[in-house]
Each structure stands twice: as structure tokens, then as C-alpha cells.
Enzyme design. Sequence first.
Site, mmCIF file in Angstrom:
data_model
loop_
_atom_site.group_PDB
_atom_site.id
_atom_site.type_symbol
_atom_site.label_atom_id
_atom_site.label_comp_id
_atom_site.label_asym_id
_atom_site.label_seq_id
_atom_site.Cartn_x
_atom_site.Cartn_y
_atom_site.Cartn_z
ATOM 1 N N LYS A 186 0.842 -1.203 0.000
ATOM 2 C CA LYS A 186 0.000 0.000 0.000
ATOM 3 C C LYS A 186 0.877 1.254 0.000
ATOM 4 O O LYS A 186 0.544 2.270 -0.625
ATOM 5 C CB LYS A 186 -0.930 -0.009 1.232
ATOM 6 C CG LYS A 186 -1.699 1.307 1.472
ATOM 7 C CD LYS A 186 -2.961 1.426 0.657
ATOM 8 C CE LYS A 186 -3.563 2.817 0.545
ATOM 9 N NZ LYS A 186 -4.330 3.319 1.653
ATOM 10 N N GLU A 269 0.931 14.955 3.971
ATOM 11 C CA GLU A 269 1.850 14.050 4.687
ATOM 12 C C GLU A 269 3.127 13.811 3.868
ATOM 13 O O GLU A 269 3.604 12.678 3.788
ATOM 14 C CB GLU A 269 1.129 12.724 4.976
ATOM 15 C CG GLU A 269 -0.053 12.849 5.926
ATOM 16 C CD GLU A 269 -0.862 11.557 6.040
ATOM 17 O OE1 GLU A 269 -1.333 11.054 4.989
ATOM 18 O OE2 GLU A 269 -1.042 11.061 7.151
#
Length: 309
Positions: A186, A269
Amino acid sequence: MGLKFLVVGAGAVGGYFGGRLLEAGEDVTFLVRSKRRKQLEQTGLVLESVKGDAKLDPPLIEKGEAGTFDVVLLSTKAYQLDNVLQDLSSFINEETAIIPLLNGIGHLDTLDDYFNKGAVLGGLCHIESTLTEEGHISHTSSGHRLTFGERNGDMSERVKRIAASFEKSNADVQTSIHISEAMWRKYLFITTLSGITTLFNSPVGPIRKSDEGRAFTHKLIDEIVTVMRHTDEPINNDFADKAWSQFLKLSDETKASMQKDKEKGLPVEADHIQGYLLRLAEKHKCSAPYLQAVYANLKVYEQFRRDVD
Ligand SMILES: NC(=O)C1=CN([C@@H]2O[C@H](COP(=O)(O)OP(=O)(O)OC[C@H]3O[C@@H](n4cnc5c(N)ncnc54)[C@H](OP(=O)(O)O)[C@@H]3O)[C@@H](O)[C@H]2O)C=CC1
Ligand SMILES: CC(C)(CO)C(=O)C(=O)O
């Protein structure tokens, strides 16, 4: 007795999965900050979802209040983690299992350093959700998968009990005995998708349509895999091919949540996702110009974004 869940962060991810669990009748409390608390008390927790809408009235607590919980679903942004750790510590005991749903990998070290050995499981989710201006959770495509498991590969009793709590929920919740590998997969996928959608300021469709966009994406995937291979993690031979075929399967409209946040002028992020890999690349003297370009774009953006706490 059923498990007591604490969802930390009633945002796009925590609000969705915590909401689905609450809807199924489980014991779920949300740890929130005062502004979000007021909003939720006024509107309820509203899910606007392609899998079915819901309006819920969740129990809410703030830092410093009383209570201990069996399971924590951690679903804040990575840049909020330092504050979260302090706020959270009074709600956990030696038995509490912590399931982080953040994108990326670097948070595992932070959490392992802070909490008891073995407290932190592996976790990830596949869902396209975002907060609307009214604070509703808008879930826009059919995926709503949450995957978790012990990072040592055990199918433990606590994993089985947590999975059983989700059994009746309107969400696709799966356990994995290969959760570390799944998290790295992921991580590769999201570093690529957030990288290209933010760099090109575009959903996937136009990027895929142009030869240059496809070539850039291909190089970026290969480069990230090369960096990841410098770790001791299980980065299998099919990583790059799987990420590429995932990219090809996305709908034309898909954007990473990072791009949606960027469009709202919110923090991103970048250091947690792309920056972490660049630090690995630097440590192992591994050249990563495509990743560097993606990161540079985000660092320039960060100078103009809105400040939020
Ligand atoms: N959105 C998506 O589609 C996906 C996101 N992810 C990942 O999931 C993680 C969470 O993302 P997302 O849900 O989108 O983020 P959001 O910004 O929507 O939600 C984060 C929530 O955390 C809350 N929060 C922050 N600090 C605290 C605190 N100290 N105490 C209590 N609540 C706090 C925020 O509340 P407040 O209002 O107080 O700021 C906010 O509601 C990220 O790592 C993201 O990359 C993964 C898959 C899909
Ligand atoms: C790509 C997606 C939607 C998959 O869950 C994601 O993780 C994100 O945008 O943060």
C-alpha cells in the site's frame, strides 16, 4: 462482553470505519478535539456513502476524560501523531490493541517507541473518503476495505475477536497474516498515486492518457521499489507489476486523498510518505530523482497552505 473500541480521529477514515462499527451495534467511542466535538454534537456523525448513508450519534470524549479501551483505531494524519500520543495515553492499558490506519510506514516506529511491546498491530485501509465543509464523511467509490493483523504473522485471539466485532458491519474488514507486506504494498501504491496526482494536479485519467504521464509513473514505481529493496522488509518481485496494474485499474476520476487535501489548502503528509523514502534513499546512497521531484513539488506547496492544528 464485547470489545470497547476507541476511534482516534473522527475524520474521513476513522469517522467512516468507526461509524460503520457503531452502526452495527458495537461499543465505539470517538476521541475528538473540542471543535470537532461541537460539530458532531450539532450534526451527528453523518456518512454520505455509495454503500449507504448513515446518521449516528456517537459517544465522544476528549483528552483528560476517564475511560480505558480494548482496541484503538488510530486514524489521524501522520503530522498530528505527536499530539495524539499524549492525548491517547490515559485511555489505554497493558492489554489495549492499537490498529493504525494511516498511510505510510514511519508511524510504526513512533508507535512502537511509545507504547508497550506488541501493542501495535499492522493496519491499512482502501477507501476514498473525505470530509465535507459541514464535517460529513463523503465516501465516493465502492471500496471500503480495512485490513489488519499481527505484524509477526500470528492469527492471534485478539485479531479473531476484533474481526468478529466487525462481522456485521457495512464495511469490508479483513485479517491478514501478511500485514507487513500488505502495508509496504500500500505504501508503494500511495506514494505513487499521491505523488503523481499532486505533481500533475490531476486525477489519474489524464496522467494515464499521456505517454509522459505513464512513463513518469512507471519510473516512479520502479524507483520506489529500488529504494524499498534496501530495507529488510518483504518487498517481493511482483511489487512493481502489481502497483502498475493497480494504477491501470483505477477510475479516471481517482485522486489520492493527499491531492484532495492539497486542493483544500490543507497540510499534506509529504514528510511521512515521500520524505521517509527519500531519507532511506539517502541513507543507502540510492538515486531517486522522480521521487525527489514529487517531494519538491509538495515542499513548495507547503509554503502556501493553510495552517491548521
Ligand atoms: N481519506 C482517505 O481516503 C484515506 C486516508 N488514509 C490515511 O488515513 C489517515 C487519516 O486520514 P483522513 O481520515 O483522511 O484524515 P482527516 O483529516 O479526515 O481526519 C483526521 C482526523 O483526526 C483528528 N485529530 C487530529 N488530531 C487529533 C487529536 N489529538 N485528538 C483527536 N482527534 C484528532 C482530526 O480532527 P480535528 O477536527 O480536531 O482536526 C480529524 O478529524 C492518513 O494517514 C491518510 O493518509 C488512508 C486511506 C484512505
Ligand atoms: C488511494 C486511496 C484512496 C486508497 O485507499 C488512499 O489511500 C488515499 O487516497 O489516501
